[in-house]
Design an enzyme around this catalytic site. Sequence first.
Site, PDB file in Angstrom:
ATOM      1  N   SER A 131       0.838  -1.195   0.000  1.00 40.39           N
ATOM      2  CA  SER A 131       0.000   0.000   0.000  1.00 40.39           C
ATOM      3  C   SER A 131       0.881   1.257   0.000  1.00 40.39           C
ATOM      4  O   SER A 131       1.634   1.459  -0.946  1.00 40.39           O
ATOM      5  CB  SER A 131      -0.975  -0.041   1.183  1.00 40.39           C
ATOM      6  OG  SER A 131      -1.984   0.918   1.037  1.00 40.39           O
ATOM      7  N   HIS A 166      -4.051  -1.758  -4.503  1.00 40.72           N
ATOM      8  CA  HIS A 166      -5.482  -2.074  -4.309  1.00 40.72           C
ATOM      9  C   HIS A 166      -6.283  -1.875  -5.594  1.00 40.72           C
ATOM     10  O   HIS A 166      -7.417  -1.395  -5.569  1.00 40.72           O
ATOM     11  CB  HIS A 166      -6.073  -1.202  -3.199  1.00 40.72           C
ATOM     12  CG  HIS A 166      -5.267  -1.158  -1.956  1.00 40.72           C
ATOM     13  ND1 HIS A 166      -4.937  -2.285  -1.229  1.00 40.72           N
ATOM     14  CD2 HIS A 166      -4.684  -0.110  -1.291  1.00 40.72           C
ATOM     15  CE1 HIS A 166      -4.209  -1.937  -0.180  1.00 40.72           C
ATOM     16  NE2 HIS A 166      -4.043  -0.633  -0.190  1.00 40.72           N
TER      17      HIS A 166
END
Length: 250
Positions: A131, A166
């Site tokens: 992330s 993501h």
Amino acid sequence: MSRRSGHGSRLVLLGGGFSTDDDGLLDDWVLGQVACDRPKVCFVPTASGDAPGYVERFLAAYRSRRCEPGVLSLFRRELDDDGLRFFLLSQDVVYVGGGNTANLLAVWRAHGVDRLLREAYDRGTLLCGISAGANCWAEGSHTDSFGPLTHLADGLGLLPGSVCPHYDSEPGRRASYRAAVAAGALPGGWAVEDGVGVLFTDGLPTDAVSRAPQARLYRVEPDEDGGVRERALPCRLLGAPPPGFTRSGT
């Protein structure tokens, strides 16, 4: 401290790991990139504000593996500049956690960690992260650091281009990243779905793996018509039997 031999400068983008997955496949794959028997692995939780629960999850996952886990805290910093440099440059793996990409970069620069990570990268330390910990290595990234999804034309620049994490799991990610690349707000780059790990050596992808059959890595680039080209790259499935292997029944 001399350069570690046998590899170029390497970094890993992760779409999973100890904080999201129970099978440990991506964590074992990361450790498999390091040749020594008990690599030193430093977790850097800056993007989460050094969240204690996040640190504990890392230690619980890595204490049981063939490594020497450690943690670099900057919100309660205990090392002076010389100690900080020695600690980071002695690591075999630096694993950066998720959270806020913009805050991560600001805190690193205030403490000089950005310069030390560049030095570690050049010396052969494997850099990796999930992330925000994946976003930070590129020239720019797709982020929710400011609330709504947007582009951040800032990063360490160790990986040419941009990163979007993501890509498959958060509403709006795909469309927003594609729009940023099409408009030139971000350079073309790499879109990572959850479950994927990709190794870059000297800025080029040299291995891509997945813990789930459907997870993909994409190369996203602007096209001549003001849109984008999106190309899926093949990923090896972790935990799958090798080609030609047949499981016998009992």
